[in-house]
Design a protein around this motif. Sequence first.
Motif, PDB file in Angstrom:
ATOM      1  N   THR A 174      43.346  44.761  93.307  1.00 31.35           N
ATOM      2  CA  THR A 174      42.225  44.175  92.564  1.00 31.35           C
ATOM      3  C   THR A 174      42.339  42.661  92.525  1.00 31.35           C
ATOM      4  N   CYS A 175      43.564  42.167  92.356  1.00 33.39           N
ATOM      5  CA  CYS A 175      43.783  40.714  92.324  1.00 33.39           C
ATOM      6  C   CYS A 175      43.408  40.068  93.652  1.00 33.39           C
ATOM      7  N   PHE A 176      43.393  40.839  94.723  1.00 31.11           N
ATOM      8  CA  PHE A 176      42.944  40.325  96.016  1.00 31.11           C
ATOM      9  C   PHE A 176      41.449  40.543  96.222  1.00 31.11           C
ATOM     10  N   HIS A 177      40.971  41.746  95.869  1.00 35.42           N
ATOM     11  CA  HIS A 177      39.618  42.137  96.257  1.00 35.42           C
ATOM     12  C   HIS A 177      38.541  41.433  95.439  1.00 35.42           C
ATOM     13  N   VAL A 178      38.749  41.258  94.131  1.00 38.87           N
ATOM     14  CA  VAL A 178      37.714  40.622  93.298  1.00 38.87           C
ATOM     15  C   VAL A 178      37.452  39.182  93.730  1.00 38.87           C
ATOM     16  N   PRO A 179      38.478  38.327  93.869  1.00 38.81           N
ATOM     17  CA  PRO A 179      38.175  36.964  94.340  1.00 38.81           C
ATOM     18  C   PRO A 179      37.648  36.923  95.766  1.00 38.81           C
ATOM     19  N   TYR A 180      38.133  37.838  96.612  1.00 35.69           N
ATOM     20  CA  TYR A 180      37.633  37.861  97.989  1.00 35.69           C
ATOM     21  C   TYR A 180      36.150  38.223  98.026  1.00 35.69           C
ATOM     22  N   SER A 181      35.742  39.191  97.206  1.00 39.78           N
ATOM     23  CA  SER A 181      34.331  39.574  97.168  1.00 39.78           C
ATOM     24  C   SER A 181      33.471  38.452  96.592  1.00 39.78           C
ATOM     25  N   ALA A 182      33.958  37.806  95.527  1.00 43.75           N
ATOM     26  CA  ALA A 182      33.194  36.719  94.907  1.00 43.75           C
ATOM     27  C   ALA A 182      33.067  35.524  95.833  1.00 43.75           C
ATOM     28  N   LEU A 183      33.951  35.415  96.815  1.00 43.84           N
ATOM     29  CA  LEU A 183      33.908  34.297  97.757  1.00 43.84           C
ATOM     30  C   LEU A 183      32.594  34.249  98.529  1.00 43.84           C
ATOM     31  N   THR A 184      31.915  35.401  98.631  1.00 47.15           N
ATOM     32  CA  THR A 184      30.651  35.471  99.367  1.00 47.15           C
ATOM     33  C   THR A 184      29.639  34.455  98.854  1.00 47.15           C
ATOM     34  N   MET A 185      29.585  34.290  97.526  1.00 50.82           N
ATOM     35  CA  MET A 185      28.582  33.392  96.944  1.00 50.82           C
ATOM     36  C   MET A 185      28.858  31.925  97.243  1.00 50.82           C
ATOM     37  N   PHE A 186      30.070  31.589  97.712  1.00 50.98           N
ATOM     38  CA  PHE A 186      30.421  30.210  97.994  1.00 50.98           C
ATOM     39  C   PHE A 186      30.374  29.878  99.482  1.00 50.98           C
ATOM     40  N   LEU A 187      30.043  30.867 100.301  1.00 55.81           N
ATOM     41  CA  LEU A 187      30.025  30.620 101.741  1.00 55.81           C
ATOM     42  C   LEU A 187      28.873  29.713 102.141  1.00 55.81           C
ATOM     43  N   SER A 188      27.694  30.027 101.618  1.00 54.28           N
ATOM     44  CA  SER A 188      26.496  29.280 101.995  1.00 54.28           C
ATOM     45  C   SER A 188      25.416  29.514 100.946  1.00 54.28           C
ATOM     46  N   ALA A 189      24.526  28.552 100.805  1.00 55.07           N
ATOM     47  CA  ALA A 189      23.375  28.731  99.927  1.00 55.07           C
ATOM     48  C   ALA A 189      22.249  29.485 100.628  1.00 55.07           C
ATOM     49  N   ASP A 190      22.374  29.662 101.944  1.00 58.05           N
ATOM     50  CA  ASP A 190      21.355  30.362 102.739  1.00 58.05           C
ATOM     51  C   ASP A 190      21.602  31.870 102.664  1.00 58.05           C
ATOM     52  N   GLN A 191      20.596  32.616 102.183  1.00 54.23           N
ATOM     53  CA  GLN A 191      20.738  34.064 102.056  1.00 54.23           C
ATOM     54  C   GLN A 191      20.995  34.720 103.408  1.00 54.23           C
ATOM     55  N   LYS A 192      20.329  34.235 104.447  1.00 57.91           N
ATOM     56  CA  LYS A 192      20.493  34.838 105.774  1.00 57.91           C
ATOM     57  C   LYS A 192      21.918  34.652 106.282  1.00 57.91           C
ATOM     58  N   GLU A 193      22.496  33.483 106.029  1.00 55.78           N
ATOM     59  CA  GLU A 193      23.868  33.231 106.461  1.00 55.78           C
ATOM     60  C   GLU A 193      24.856  34.106 105.692  1.00 55.78           C
ATOM     61  N   ARG A 194      24.609  34.296 104.405  1.00 48.67           N
ATOM     62  CA  ARG A 194      25.481  35.171 103.613  1.00 48.67           C
ATOM     63  C   ARG A 194      25.385  36.613 104.103  1.00 48.67           C
ATOM     64  N   ASP A 195      24.161  37.059 104.414  1.00 53.70           N
ATOM     65  CA  ASP A 195      23.986  38.423 104.936  1.00 53.70           C
ATOM     66  C   ASP A 195      24.708  38.589 106.264  1.00 53.70           C
ATOM     67  N   SER A 196      24.636  37.567 107.115  1.00 53.43           N
ATOM     68  CA  SER A 196      25.310  37.632 108.402  1.00 53.43           C
ATOM     69  C   SER A 196      26.827  37.686 108.220  1.00 53.43           C
ATOM     70  N   ALA A 197      27.356  36.857 107.311  1.00 57.97           N
ATOM     71  CA  ALA A 197      28.798  36.882 107.041  1.00 57.97           C
ATOM     72  C   ALA A 197      29.223  38.233 106.469  1.00 57.97           C
ATOM     73  N   THR A 198      28.362  38.838 105.627  1.00 58.40           N
ATOM     74  CA  THR A 198      28.660  40.163 105.074  1.00 58.40           C
ATOM     75  C   THR A 198      28.700  41.216 106.171  1.00 58.40           C
ATOM     76  N   ALA A 199      27.800  41.101 107.151  1.00 55.98           N
ATOM     77  CA  ALA A 199      27.806  42.047 108.274  1.00 55.98           C
ATOM     78  C   ALA A 199      29.091  41.915 109.089  1.00 55.98           C
ATOM     79  N   TYR A 200      29.529  40.672 109.322  1.00 50.72           N
ATOM     80  CA  TYR A 200      30.818  40.462 110.002  1.00 50.72           C
ATOM     81  C   TYR A 200      31.940  41.103 109.195  1.00 50.72           C
ATOM     82  N   ARG A 201      31.908  40.871 107.889  1.00 46.70           N
ATOM     83  CA  ARG A 201      32.959  41.413 107.025  1.00 46.70           C
ATOM     84  C   ARG A 201      32.989  42.936 107.096  1.00 46.70           C
ATOM     85  N   MET A 202      31.815  43.576 106.990  1.00 44.32           N
ATOM     86  CA  MET A 202      31.781  45.037 107.003  1.00 44.32           C
ATOM     87  C   MET A 202      32.237  45.606 108.357  1.00 44.32           C
ATOM     88  N   THR A 203      31.895  44.908 109.442  1.00 46.09           N
ATOM     89  CA  THR A 203      32.339  45.371 110.762  1.00 46.09           C
ATOM     90  C   THR A 203      33.853  45.350 110.853  1.00 46.09           C
TER      91      THR A 203
END
Length: 506
Positions: free
Chosen positions: A154-183
């Motif tokens: 949990t100490c790893f997963h919660v901050p790692y998941s929250a990191l998504t919101m700091f990647l980019s302000a662009d929703q499309k870029e965040r969705d793309s990064a999430t797709a990379y992550r899920m793959t």
Amino acid sequence: MAKGERVPHTPAGKLFKPPEPAFNKPPHQTVLDQRLSFCSKLCFAIGGAPNQVAGSATAFFLQIYLLDVAQINPFQASMVLFIGKAWGAMTDPVVGFFITKSKWTRIGRLMPWMVGCTPFVVVSYFYLWFVPPFTNGRFIWYLGFYCLYQTLITCFHVPYSALTMFLSADQKERDSATAYRMTLEVLGTLVGAAIQGQIVASAHTLKHCPHHNMSTGHLGNGSGAEIVKRIVHSQDFLSHAVNLIPFFPRTDPYISKTEKQIPFHKGFILVMRHSPYLSLTAAFLFISVAIQLVQSNFVLFCTYAVDLRDHFQNIVLTILVSAVVSIPLWQWFLERFGKKTAAFCGITWIMPFTVMLVFIPNLVVAYVVAVSSGLSVAASLLLPWSMLPDVVDDFRLANPHCKGFEAIFYSFYVFFTKFAAGISLGVSTLCLEFAGYDTGACRQPAQVAYTLKLLIGAAPVAFIVTGLLILLLYPISEDVRLRNKLCLEELRYVTHKSLLTECILH
């Protein structure tokens, strides 16, 4: 932007024509506005793979390992699974609370958590799969190390998941990064299921059913332990590798630096009152419980209910390969038709095929079910993490002066889904106890087979239907999401002008 001034915002689900931007020139481009490079997305995605290597092993094989390798009784196994999951669920909001209180460092506020917990995760994971030489205290051994593992991951997963919101302000870029992550995470799941499945199947065969050929090589207990050790070392390597990448969270581009961080209890109340978050969390809570039931009982189902014990490893790998291949498909689908539509199409796909396997238990049908189930597994992994940032954006617009609330969203989402999964796993294992499960036996009573068919067929379908009905209430459509994007661009521009004014005045 004057304190107390709100950005014009209509509640999610109500459409209106977006206002014309209040500026003639494009808004100021910050680092967060830039497109993410392939390398940045890949580095972010690699961070989730080691967690899934371990997670897939526990999801698919921990139950049968506790019952037939460690040889603790079904009641004790159900307590290990339930208490461990419940403990992990309770640690999520606690970790989220401490993250919101953490100070920003040279490598950000989230990265120190991931770096610090990694070596301890490795140790706890290794001992979770180690059979101690004593028998009387094995229940306490596995319960203790499973709870410790859940806390540390949990100490790893919660901050790692929250990191998504700091990647980019662009929703499309965040969705793309999430797709990379899920793959990458599904690839990690594939690796974990393939290697750990060989270990558990070999130990299970050698100890209990030597007359069956499980299509695995001859692995003694010592060899199995060595392979587990190698998995642990590979997880350690990958985790430390991702910690070294220059990819750190930055400051919030929507809030002035003079704004104070919102207190945790006030942030929690505001988040729990946000209807899009409640509907999304409740929907995927039921859906994740359904997927968890299938995952945790599938090996037992193949072994004792449909006489596919010689093929369960290959069937599991087929599910995961299908999931890996279909994630790009679902990413394209959600961009083309919308996330809510993708959720309904992707997750309903699994229902008729699991029921088909219960009533037509042959090898060909099993592989057809595996391919179709992989499509739904991919959708259930990708879509909630792709939709959650949209909910956070919607909350940001409704509460423009809140700061430091991202960890609350992610920690409590994981809390609810983990807690529900823990209850379902504990209850399902307890059902096997009531059905007369005989620990260590090669054949189980007919009542056990019937129970496993219910846990694979009827129960997941009921949970999925409930989750999809709740998802109908989710108010963030594609029109609302695009409207929020325009409003956030306006808010970011106004915040930047305010920062420039503050610099000039000082």
